[in-house]
Design an enzyme around this catalytic site. Sequence first.
Site, PDB file in Angstrom:
ATOM      1  N   HIS A 219       5.938  -0.913   2.241  1.00  0.00           N
ATOM      2  CA  HIS A 219       6.925  -1.269   1.271  1.00  0.00           C
ATOM      3  C   HIS A 219       7.938  -0.281   0.824  1.00  0.00           C
ATOM      4  O   HIS A 219       7.317   0.955   0.485  1.00  0.00           O
ATOM      5  CB  HIS A 219       6.558  -2.258   0.085  1.00  0.00           C
ATOM      6  CG  HIS A 219       5.508  -1.424  -0.820  1.00  0.00           C
ATOM      7  ND1 HIS A 219       6.090  -1.198  -1.994  1.00  0.00           N
ATOM      8  CD2 HIS A 219       4.173  -1.377  -0.882  1.00  0.00           C
ATOM      9  CE1 HIS A 219       5.217  -0.582  -2.875  1.00  0.00           C
ATOM     10  NE2 HIS A 219       4.324  -0.680  -2.264  1.00  0.00           N
ATOM     11  N   ASP A 240       3.293   5.360  -3.614  1.00  0.00           N
ATOM     12  CA  ASP A 240       3.317   4.055  -3.548  1.00  0.00           C
ATOM     13  C   ASP A 240       4.948   3.670  -3.533  1.00  0.00           C
ATOM     14  O   ASP A 240       5.349   3.401  -4.769  1.00  0.00           O
ATOM     15  CB  ASP A 240       2.373   3.467  -4.837  1.00  0.00           C
ATOM     16  CG  ASP A 240       2.634   2.096  -4.711  1.00  0.00           C
ATOM     17  OD1 ASP A 240       2.814   1.249  -3.729  1.00  0.00           O
ATOM     18  OD2 ASP A 240       2.214   1.383  -5.929  1.00  0.00           O
ATOM     19  N   GLU A 274       7.800  -5.772  -2.701  1.00  0.00           N
ATOM     20  CA  GLU A 274       6.428  -6.045  -2.947  1.00  0.00           C
ATOM     21  C   GLU A 274       5.807  -5.828  -4.339  1.00  0.00           C
ATOM     22  O   GLU A 274       5.087  -6.495  -4.742  1.00  0.00           O
ATOM     23  CB  GLU A 274       5.836  -4.841  -1.964  1.00  0.00           C
ATOM     24  CG  GLU A 274       4.237  -4.983  -1.825  1.00  0.00           C
ATOM     25  CD  GLU A 274       3.327  -4.353  -2.823  1.00  0.00           C
ATOM     26  OE1 GLU A 274       2.316  -4.622  -2.880  1.00  0.00           O
ATOM     27  OE2 GLU A 274       3.824  -3.497  -3.756  1.00  0.00           O
ATOM     28  N   GLU A 275       6.482  -5.003  -5.121  1.00  0.00           N
ATOM     29  CA  GLU A 275       5.771  -4.625  -6.338  1.00  0.00           C
ATOM     30  C   GLU A 275       5.965  -5.881  -7.400  1.00  0.00           C
ATOM     31  O   GLU A 275       5.379  -5.812  -8.364  1.00  0.00           O
ATOM     32  CB  GLU A 275       6.308  -3.269  -6.849  1.00  0.00           C
ATOM     33  CG  GLU A 275       6.251  -2.029  -6.256  1.00  0.00           C
ATOM     34  CD  GLU A 275       4.763  -1.578  -6.496  1.00  0.00           C
ATOM     35  OE1 GLU A 275       4.048  -2.266  -7.113  1.00  0.00           O
ATOM     36  OE2 GLU A 275       4.846  -0.549  -5.841  1.00  0.00           O
ATOM     37  N   ASP A 305       0.045   1.474   2.683  1.00  0.00           N
ATOM     38  CA  ASP A 305       0.559   1.265   1.324  1.00  0.00           C
ATOM     39  C   ASP A 305      -0.527   2.245   0.518  1.00  0.00           C
ATOM     40  O   ASP A 305      -1.475   1.892   0.247  1.00  0.00           O
ATOM     41  CB  ASP A 305       0.293  -0.160   0.771  1.00  0.00           C
ATOM     42  CG  ASP A 305       1.024  -0.310  -0.708  1.00  0.00           C
ATOM     43  OD1 ASP A 305       1.350   0.886  -1.116  1.00  0.00           O
ATOM     44  OD2 ASP A 305       0.951  -1.174  -1.425  1.00  0.00           O
ATOM     45  N   HIS A 388       3.178   3.858 -10.130  1.00  0.00           N
ATOM     46  CA  HIS A 388       3.938   2.907 -11.033  1.00  0.00           C
ATOM     47  C   HIS A 388       4.330   3.870 -12.358  1.00  0.00           C
ATOM     48  O   HIS A 388       4.718   3.339 -13.231  1.00  0.00           O
ATOM     49  CB  HIS A 388       3.259   1.775 -11.542  1.00  0.00           C
ATOM     50  CG  HIS A 388       2.701   0.768 -10.351  1.00  0.00           C
ATOM     51  ND1 HIS A 388       1.932  -0.137 -10.430  1.00  0.00           N
ATOM     52  CD2 HIS A 388       3.118   1.205  -8.922  1.00  0.00           C
ATOM     53  CE1 HIS A 388       1.719  -0.910  -9.278  1.00  0.00           C
ATOM     54  NE2 HIS A 388       2.329  -0.095  -8.416  1.00  0.00           N
TER      55      HIS A 388
HETATM   56  N1  BES Z   1       0.144  -0.204  -3.892  1.00  0.00           N
HETATM   57  C1  BES Z   1      -0.066  -1.320  -4.591  1.00  0.00           C
HETATM   58  C2  BES Z   1      -1.473  -1.701  -4.402  1.00  0.00           C
HETATM   59  C3  BES Z   1      -3.049  -1.095  -4.652  1.00  0.00           C
HETATM   60  C4  BES Z   1      -2.868  -0.154  -6.030  1.00  0.00           C
HETATM   61  C5  BES Z   1      -3.762  -1.243  -3.949  1.00  0.00           C
HETATM   62  C6  BES Z   1      -4.115   0.616  -6.329  1.00  0.00           C
HETATM   63  C7  BES Z   1      -5.192  -0.477  -4.398  1.00  0.00           C
HETATM   64  C8  BES Z   1      -5.258   0.416  -5.473  1.00  0.00           C
HETATM   65  C9  BES Z   1       0.912  -2.296  -4.585  1.00  0.00           C
HETATM   66  O1  BES Z   1       2.113  -1.505  -4.429  1.00  0.00           O
HETATM   67  C10 BES Z   1       0.726  -2.994  -5.890  1.00  0.00           C
HETATM   68  O2  BES Z   1       1.054  -2.394  -6.938  1.00  0.00           O
HETATM   69  N2  BES Z   1       0.500  -4.185  -5.915  1.00  0.00           N
HETATM   70  C11 BES Z   1       0.657  -5.141  -7.167  1.00  0.00           C
HETATM   71  C12 BES Z   1       0.264  -6.566  -6.891  1.00  0.00           C
HETATM   72  C13 BES Z   1       1.219  -7.260  -6.215  1.00  0.00           C
HETATM   73  C14 BES Z   1       1.001  -8.535  -5.792  1.00  0.00           C
HETATM   74  C15 BES Z   1       2.450  -7.207  -7.319  1.00  0.00           C
HETATM   75  C16 BES Z   1      -0.599  -4.632  -8.154  1.00  0.00           C
HETATM   76  O3  BES Z   1      -1.559  -4.065  -7.563  1.00  0.00           O
HETATM   77  O4  BES Z   1      -0.609  -4.933  -9.373  1.00  0.00           O
HETATM   78 ZN    ZN Z   2       2.365  -0.303  -2.999  1.00  0.00          ZN
END
Ligand code: BES
Ligand code: ZN
Length: 428
Positions: A219, A240, A274-275, A305, A388
């Site tokens: 992403h 990320d 994606e976020e 990712d 983040h």
């Molecule tokens: N890269 C993250 C996902 C992640 C974080 C996987 C830590 C494993 C460990 C991704 O960009 C993210 O932040 N995803 C969101 C969910 C999405 C459906 C909004 C999250 O994890 O809160």
């Molecule tokens: Zn991510």
Amino acid sequence: MKRGSCSKTILTALAMLLVGSPCTYAQSSRLWVVTGDNVAAAAQRSLASRQSVADDLVVPTFQVINRMSVADIAERDLDNFSNWMHSACPHCGGFTVHASREAALKEVDNPAYKPGFRYLAPLPETLDQQSTVSRALDRVKGDKILSTITMLQGFGTRHFQTHKGQEAAEFVRREWASLGQERPDFTVALLSHDWVQNSVIGTIRGASRPNEVVVIGAHIDSINSRNKENAKENAPGADDDASGVAVVTEALRVLMETGFKPQRTIQFMAYSAEEVGLLGSANIADSYATESKEGPQVIAVLQFDMTGFIPSRDARDIYLVNDYTSPELNGFLTKLLKEYNHSGAHAITHGETKCGYACSDHASWTRNGIRAAFPFEAPLGGSNPHIHTSEDVVSKLDATKAARFAKLAIEFLIETTKGVDGRESYRN
Ligand code: BES
Ligand code: ZN
């Protein structure tokens, strides 16, 4: 009472607040959230200790069905619910929102999540591309990956609703176009959505089976969720997920350098938004799923990712995420790692982990019955703690670590598309 319908809704609460949902709800409506099975236990603990993040939030009572937690919640409580999830269950950041109990149960009951689900086209049975793979692996360069990450982090933010985010997408389009400039079988396109930032799709047209498509993606957007007012600013997103886009870029660079010509079509994707609920990848995966039988068929998808952070404990190189992914494709990746990365200069150690929810864009494909896998940097809880925030920067990442993901991507592409290499300048 609900207005409109929303059977394929996969928006998180955040997504609904920021971009609005394609489904509309009456103010007083109740919504259904679906999340990981560990959330039910966290909710029980919260109820027992009377903990809540806002006075008026009633922590919902979850039902666990098929290893997922389901509960209904007042629409106005979604924001508080999201905050509660972050504090009560720090790794339970993701959930999906549905307009009705039926829609939520459809997600929980998705046949593609169940063991034994059968996909249309088979994966190759044998690994027989040893010389092409070995020539390609020798060309992977970790410092190229870090320099792409540095460029992407330099935009300051790649938030999906910002012009900087769109400039970053245009940068990726230019980079990919320049890597493939000598190839008539290569094209790059920007794909627009209902928000500012485009997704980017690079395509090498398959020489003999162009309708069979293999995808690697990551992403392009980033977010700073530490400060709610500031989600669009100071979001360098190096790990990320500039690190994923950089791995995809390096795989493309190496395949171009070796003159690789696939039998099947390869697509390189940088997904927007994606976020905020996997929105860009959902648009793309949904459109493939609804294409006609004669149209393109996606054989398999890899998501990258977070590829650059070395965990402090249990530091194996790559962890295959085993939920919301295809067990068959994970098995195929394990075979690749055994065949091509057991020892020597390209050795890669691996393990398994889980997210507990639909945590990245692989889930958009899995939901649509398309095989997807997600090789990740760390076991659950051991990944980069700076994501983040303004501290997710390239100086905290490792070139050799990220390079291993590019190697896996290249092996996967060569073996699933069984092409030939051999550009003139490459042979010399
Ligand atoms: N890269 C993250 C996902 C992640 C974080 C996987 C830590 C494993 C460990 C991704 O960009 C993210 O932040 N995803 C969101 C969910 C999405 C459906 C909004 C999250 O994890 O809160
Ligand atoms: Zn991510």
